[in-house]
Design an enzyme around this catalytic site. Structure first.
Site, short mmCIF file in Angstrom:
data_model
loop_
_atom_site.label_atom_id
_atom_site.label_comp_id
_atom_site.label_asym_id
_atom_site.label_seq_id
_atom_site.Cartn_x
_atom_site.Cartn_y
_atom_site.Cartn_z
N ARG A 73 0.83 -1.21 0.00
CA ARG A 73 0.00 0.00 0.00
C ARG A 73 0.86 1.26 0.00
O ARG A 73 0.50 2.27 -0.58
CB ARG A 73 -0.95 0.00 1.21
N TYR A 77 0.35 4.43 -2.36
CA TYR A 77 0.19 5.79 -1.83
C TYR A 77 1.16 6.75 -2.53
O TYR A 77 0.80 7.86 -2.91
CB TYR A 77 0.46 5.83 -0.31
N TYR A 99 -13.09 9.66 1.11
CA TYR A 99 -14.31 9.44 1.90
C TYR A 99 -14.02 9.75 3.37
O TYR A 99 -12.86 9.81 3.78
CB TYR A 99 -14.85 8.01 1.71
N HIS A 101 -13.36 11.73 6.70
CA HIS A 101 -12.54 12.93 6.94
C HIS A 101 -11.22 12.68 6.23
O HIS A 101 -10.59 11.63 6.45
CB HIS A 101 -12.34 13.07 8.45
N VAL A 104 -8.23 11.63 8.64
CA VAL A 104 -8.36 10.63 9.70
C VAL A 104 -7.97 9.26 9.17
O VAL A 104 -8.61 8.72 8.25
CB VAL A 104 -9.82 10.61 10.25
N ALA A 131 -15.60 8.01 10.12
CA ALA A 131 -16.24 6.83 10.72
C ALA A 131 -16.33 7.02 12.24
O ALA A 131 -17.29 6.57 12.87
CB ALA A 131 -15.44 5.58 10.37
N GLN A 173 -8.93 -0.47 10.87
CA GLN A 173 -8.35 -1.44 9.91
C GLN A 173 -8.23 -2.82 10.56
O GLN A 173 -7.24 -3.51 10.35
CB GLN A 173 -7.02 -0.92 9.37
N ALA A 215 -20.26 1.90 9.68
CA ALA A 215 -21.21 3.00 9.47
C ALA A 215 -21.96 2.78 8.17
O ALA A 215 -21.40 2.24 7.20
CB ALA A 215 -20.43 4.32 9.41
N SER A 242 -14.50 -2.42 8.33
CA SER A 242 -14.89 -2.70 9.73
C SER A 242 -13.97 -1.96 10.71
O SER A 242 -12.76 -1.87 10.49
CB SER A 242 -14.79 -4.20 10.02
N THR A 243 -14.59 -1.49 11.78
CA THR A 243 -13.85 -0.88 12.88
C THR A 243 -14.26 -1.62 14.15
O THR A 243 -15.45 -1.93 14.32
CB THR A 243 -14.19 0.62 13.00
#
Ligand code: SAM
Length: 273
Positions: A73, A77, A99, A101, A104, A131, A173, A215, A242-243
């Site tokens: 990743r 990035y 998506y 903020h 964040v 989220a 994550q 969410a 998922s959080t």
């Protein structure tokens, strides 16, 4: 592409967020930046949201193709940042749309802003609804009641941290917890067992209730709020979105020594000494 008139020679970068729910969370400021940018890049959670941005800006360019299973990743990035910065250097007003903020648990917007500023360009970020904001509303949690710790799940596993089981714990994550390759789209029970082991060592009992939270991203769906004992996390259905929310596992302990110092201080102040 909007026309900003002649004479503007230097590029700029702005990172904006769309919030979590399609169409419902976008701020007027973010919308205006999207509409007035010369070049719009978009990195969002799913194709429907991407299409929604493209309804506003048909020429919006997706950063999604920079991701690939098995590709680190960090490399994706770097390539995303480079793609956006190339347009800034070409003198364009560039808007990165993310998506939630944009600042964040999101490296690309922060690094793109830092790089643009290093190169002498104007760069800024506008806040969005993350989220985290949604989970406080959906789960009825006030982070001020017991305090709230936020960690990226893998970082919590890779580094020695001190958790406070008398505060909320939010693990981001969680679906890729423990992925040392930073290139998987998901990890499984073996990685999760190690995370659970770590949490037990930090004072969370195996039967302690945790919540898998997702969410709602569309107005027609409900948020996912699956409560389960910590031990059940091994086989839980976890995704990239998922959080994990871990409520406090023990009461807050009074800091008697500090309270005594404060009492002495107040007594001194009251007596005018
Ligand atoms: C790279 S971070 C991006 C966070 C995003 N910038 C925000 O403001 O919420 C991705 C992580 O955010 C969390 N996340 C993303 N979508 C979510 C959702 N619909 N519900 C709950 N958490 C979500 C998950 O922990 C996911 O692994």
């Amino acid at each position: 592409m909007p026309d900003h008139g002649a004479g503007r020679s230097s590029g700029s970068f702005v990172a904006v967020g769309l919030g979590m729910m399609l169409g419902a969370h976008v701020t007027p400021r973010a919308r205006s930046e999207i509409q007035h940018a010369d070049v719009v890049f978009v990195l969002v959670s799913d194709a429907i949201v991407e299409r929604w941005v493209q309804e506003m800006r048909a020429d919006a360019r997706s950063l999604q193709p920079f991701y690939a299973e098995g590709k680190r990743r960090t490399r994706s990035y770097r390539e995303m940042i480079e793609a956006m910065l190339a347009e800034v250097r070409a003198g364009h007003r560039v808007c990165g749309v993310f998506y939630g903020h944009p600042g964040v648990f999101a490296q690309v917007p922060h690094h793109a802003i830092a790089q643009a500023r290093r190169e002498g360009f104007d760069a800024e970020m506008h806040a969005g609804i993350s989220a985290e904001d949604c989970l406080y509303a959906d789960l009825g949690i006030d982070p001020g009641t017991f305090g709230c710790q936020h960690y990226e799940a893998s970082q919590l596993m890779f580094y020695q941290r001190r958790l406070d089981p008398s505060a909320y714990l939010v693990l981001w994550q969680i679906g890729v917890a423990g992925d040392r390759s930073v290139s998987r789209f998901g990890t499984g029970p073996a990685h999760r067992r190690l995370l659970i082991e770590l949490l037990v060592d930090e004072g969370y009992p195996l039967d302690h209730e945790v919540i898998v939270y997702e969410a709602a991203t569309l107005p027609i769906v409900e948020p996912r709020m699956d409560r389960m004992p910590l031990s059940a996390l091994v086989d839980a259905d976890l995704h990239l979105q998922s959080t994990l929310v871990v409520p406090p596992a023990r009461p807050m302990a009074r800091n008697e020594a500090m309270l005594a110092k404060l009492a002495r201080l107040e007594a001194r102040l009251d007596s005018g000494a």
